[in-house]
Design a protein around this motif. Sequence first.
Motif, PDB file in Angstrom:
ATOM      1  N   ILE A  57       0.821  -1.215   0.000  1.00  0.00           N
ATOM      2  CA  ILE A  57       0.000   0.000   0.000  1.00  0.00           C
ATOM      3  C   ILE A  57       0.855   1.266   0.000  1.00  0.00           C
ATOM      4  N   PHE A  58       2.046   1.210   0.625  1.00  0.00           N
ATOM      5  CA  PHE A  58       2.900   2.394   0.675  1.00  0.00           C
ATOM      6  C   PHE A  58       3.644   2.618  -0.635  1.00  0.00           C
ATOM      7  N   GLY A  59       3.697   1.600  -1.481  1.00  0.00           N
ATOM      8  CA  GLY A  59       4.252   1.780  -2.809  1.00  0.00           C
ATOM      9  C   GLY A  59       3.223   2.263  -3.805  1.00  0.00           C
ATOM     10  N   ARG A  60       1.972   2.233  -3.393  1.00  0.00           N
ATOM     11  CA  ARG A  60       0.878   2.552  -4.306  1.00  0.00           C
ATOM     12  C   ARG A  60       0.340   3.962  -4.130  1.00  0.00           C
ATOM     13  N   TYR A  61       0.386   4.493  -2.917  1.00  0.00           N
ATOM     14  CA  TYR A  61      -0.195   5.800  -2.639  1.00  0.00           C
ATOM     15  C   TYR A  61       0.817   6.699  -1.936  1.00  0.00           C
ATOM     16  N   LEU A  62       0.561   8.010  -2.034  1.00  0.00           N
ATOM     17  CA  LEU A  62       1.434   9.006  -1.408  1.00  0.00           C
ATOM     18  C   LEU A  62       0.963   9.407  -0.014  1.00  0.00           C
ATOM     19  N   ALA A  63      -0.338   9.426   0.184  1.00  0.00           N
ATOM     20  CA  ALA A  63      -0.886   9.964   1.430  1.00  0.00           C
ATOM     21  C   ALA A  63      -1.929   9.018   2.008  1.00  0.00           C
ATOM     22  N   PHE A  64      -2.037   9.055   3.351  1.00  0.00           N
ATOM     23  CA  PHE A  64      -2.942   8.155   4.061  1.00  0.00           C
ATOM     24  C   PHE A  64      -3.553   8.873   5.256  1.00  0.00           C
ATOM     25  N   ARG A  65      -4.703   8.362   5.670  1.00  0.00           N
ATOM     26  CA  ARG A  65      -5.279   8.761   6.945  1.00  0.00           C
ATOM     27  C   ARG A  65      -5.262   7.556   7.865  1.00  0.00           C
ATOM     28  N   TRP A  66      -4.944   7.785   9.126  1.00  0.00           N
ATOM     29  CA  TRP A  66      -5.042   6.709  10.097  1.00  0.00           C
ATOM     30  C   TRP A  66      -6.431   6.741  10.711  1.00  0.00           C
ATOM     31  N   SER A  67      -7.135   5.625  10.628  1.00  0.00           N
ATOM     32  CA  SER A  67      -8.477   5.519  11.179  1.00  0.00           C
ATOM     33  C   SER A  67      -8.450   4.549  12.346  1.00  0.00           C
ATOM     34  N   VAL A  68      -8.911   4.997  13.500  1.00  0.00           N
ATOM     35  CA  VAL A  68      -8.969   4.126  14.665  1.00  0.00           C
ATOM     36  C   VAL A  68      -9.897   2.951  14.346  1.00  0.00           C
ATOM     37  N   GLY A  69      -9.371   1.762  14.434  1.00  0.00           N
ATOM     38  CA  GLY A  69     -10.160   0.572  14.150  1.00  0.00           C
ATOM     39  C   GLY A  69     -10.008   0.045  12.739  1.00  0.00           C
ATOM     40  N   GLU A  70      -9.596   0.913  11.788  1.00  0.00           N
ATOM     41  CA  GLU A  70      -9.446   0.482  10.397  1.00  0.00           C
ATOM     42  C   GLU A  70      -8.009   0.533   9.911  1.00  0.00           C
ATOM     43  N   GLY A  71      -7.175   1.303  10.548  1.00  0.00           N
ATOM     44  CA  GLY A  71      -5.774   1.375  10.132  1.00  0.00           C
ATOM     45  C   GLY A  71      -5.538   2.427   9.068  1.00  0.00           C
ATOM     46  N   PHE A  72      -4.615   2.147   8.141  1.00  0.00           N
ATOM     47  CA  PHE A  72      -4.229   3.110   7.110  1.00  0.00           C
ATOM     48  C   PHE A  72      -5.261   3.118   5.985  1.00  0.00           C
ATOM     49  N   LEU A  73      -5.824   4.284   5.714  1.00  0.00           N
ATOM     50  CA  LEU A  73      -6.768   4.458   4.617  1.00  0.00           C
ATOM     51  C   LEU A  73      -6.107   5.320   3.554  1.00  0.00           C
ATOM     52  N   PRO A  74      -5.879   4.795   2.349  1.00  0.00           N
ATOM     53  CA  PRO A  74      -5.206   5.591   1.319  1.00  0.00           C
ATOM     54  C   PRO A  74      -6.045   6.774   0.873  1.00  0.00           C
ATOM     55  N   VAL A  75      -5.374   7.862   0.546  1.00  0.00           N
ATOM     56  CA  VAL A  75      -6.023   9.060   0.014  1.00  0.00           C
ATOM     57  C   VAL A  75      -5.851   9.030  -1.499  1.00  0.00           C
ATOM     58  N   GLU A  76      -6.942   8.744  -2.203  1.00  0.00           N
ATOM     59  CA  GLU A  76      -6.879   8.609  -3.656  1.00  0.00           C
ATOM     60  C   GLU A  76      -6.515   9.932  -4.337  1.00  0.00           C
ATOM     61  N   ASN A  77      -7.026  11.025  -3.811  1.00  0.00           N
ATOM     62  CA  ASN A  77      -6.812  12.338  -4.425  1.00  0.00           C
ATOM     63  C   ASN A  77      -6.305  13.333  -3.394  1.00  0.00           C
ATOM     64  N   PRO A  78      -5.025  13.285  -3.084  1.00  0.00           N
ATOM     65  CA  PRO A  78      -4.486  14.234  -2.098  1.00  0.00           C
ATOM     66  C   PRO A  78      -4.529  15.660  -2.628  1.00  0.00           C
ATOM     67  N   ASP A  79      -4.516  16.599  -1.711  1.00  0.00           N
ATOM     68  CA  ASP A  79      -4.493  18.013  -2.073  1.00  0.00           C
ATOM     69  C   ASP A  79      -3.357  18.256  -3.070  1.00  0.00           C
ATOM     70  N   PRO A  80      -3.662  18.824  -4.250  1.00  0.00           N
ATOM     71  CA  PRO A  80      -2.616  18.999  -5.280  1.00  0.00           C
ATOM     72  C   PRO A  80      -1.686  20.182  -5.024  1.00  0.00           C
ATOM     73  N   ILE A  81      -1.825  20.852  -3.901  1.00  0.00           N
ATOM     74  CA  ILE A  81      -1.018  22.032  -3.611  1.00  0.00           C
ATOM     75  C   ILE A  81       0.472  21.720  -3.707  1.00  0.00           C
ATOM     76  N   THR A  82       1.226  22.611  -4.306  1.00  0.00           N
ATOM     77  CA  THR A  82       2.681  22.469  -4.371  1.00  0.00           C
ATOM     78  C   THR A  82       3.325  23.662  -3.671  1.00  0.00           C
ATOM     79  N   LEU A  83       4.604  23.532  -3.384  1.00  0.00           N
ATOM     80  CA  LEU A  83       5.313  24.622  -2.719  1.00  0.00           C
ATOM     81  C   LEU A  83       5.331  25.879  -3.580  1.00  0.00           C
ATOM     82  N   ASP A  84       5.357  25.698  -4.903  1.00  0.00           N
ATOM     83  CA  ASP A  84       5.342  26.856  -5.797  1.00  0.00           C
ATOM     84  C   ASP A  84       4.015  27.597  -5.731  1.00  0.00           C
ATOM     85  N   ASN A  85       2.939  26.880  -5.364  1.00  0.00           N
ATOM     86  CA  ASN A  85       1.628  27.528  -5.254  1.00  0.00           C
ATOM     87  C   ASN A  85       1.514  28.400  -4.015  1.00  0.00           C
TER      88      ASN A  85
END
Length: 462
Positions: free
Chosen positions: A196-224
């Motif tokens: 799962i860590f090779g597949r996604y960049l960002a995750f949420r930790w959910s109590v009881g469910e563990g790591f939930l991948p974020v399919e569409n993380p905030d696209p903000i970049t440092l240049d923005n």
Amino acid sequence: MELKKFSKLLFDLNILCVYRGVLNDNLMRGYLDLIRGLAEEESIEKIFTKYGIFMNGLLAKAELSKYPVVGDAWQNHVLDLILWDENTFSRKAEYLPPSKMGATLIKMVEEDLRTLQDVCSITLDRLHMYFKKNFSWLNKAVFHDPVEFKPMLDVGKTGFPGEKPGEIKEGLLASRDWGQNIPQLSSYYHDMGCGIFGRYLAFRWSVGEGFLPVENPDPITLDNLVGYGDQKKAVLNNTEQFVKGFPANNVLLYGDRGTGKSSTVKALIHHFGRGGRLRLIEVSQDGLIDLPRVMAALSGHAQRFIVFIDDLSFEEYETQYKHLKALLEGGVETRPDNVVVYATSNRRHLVKETFQDRAVGGPVSGEDIHPQDSLEEKISLADRFGVVVTYTTPDQETYLSIVEELAREEGIKMDPQELRSRALRWEMWHNGRSGRTASQFIQDLRGRMNLGENVDGWGGGT
């Protein structure tokens, strides 16, 4: 294709060793059911029921995908399973080259990859040719050639880490013998990780469910992120040290609301994550009690993880901060070397203090006998962050500079004085001067202009 080919493929798949995890995939199970039905010459009704179930899943995967398809849809899926599978070889390859692995392991990987190559050799076109040859009397239009799917490309930023997955898939598909591609596959796992860590960049930790991948993380970049150059540099330098495996500190970003604290952290995965090892794990304040579990799950991986706690602050009666305090420093179990904690807050000392906490004189009836000890306890959490970065409300000129830069990025052409005047009216009617307010102003202006609205007389009050 003869029936014995299906039988042999079933046998080979059933004795997969290293990549056995791919058999748990729903589409792979549907494929196995279909191949088994063909090999055992089941009734036409059963065969095409299984075919329908398999194609239903494949259609959803291919047509709704946000990523390019390499080969046909089925080949692409099998290749994805190889890249995502977390097994002995892929986990070890995160750290070591094949030359430092056991010969038996490498031999089993070779055989497994050749079996999966055989799976990919039965393309959808070939499968349809078999159906048309053996069940031509059905005359079903669904068996047309070629089989073509069109993924949903260009529908927004996704959480997939970079272009390397496509490159390694194309390399495998072009290879005559996948068993000879172990060095390339090992290099991919080393760079990108597995599971799962090779597949996604960002995750949420959910109590009881563990790591939930974020399919569409905030696209903000440092240049923005306009302005706050010194703050971004401090966070960027610490993160670069961390990503490269050098000593780095936990970071507290505190200051006024809407100044870009959270956005700075979220932008890091796009700067370091795509094509690299940085991953972001967001843990809510309620999830702090699970921090030991989170650390244990992350410690065995080669990726570098930022545990992100947004808007961190505690009331006097809340005690979750003690879990975080123990993790940062002072607990029996140390923080893994591949994990740092980045937190944002509007409070410098994180735990709410009162004037009574700092009262001079003896204890008041019913209150703490050792008030100084309680005060030290409250402020000690913030002290455990080695880097503290302060974000303050921009002055008027800085706010207007942010507006002007965002307008340029959005392609908004307007008289500079008119733009500044409107921006000032907007901030008075809304949330005051901040990067967030500037962004909201530009988004509203852009939306109205895209709708064709004449904004010449707009005052920004509604």
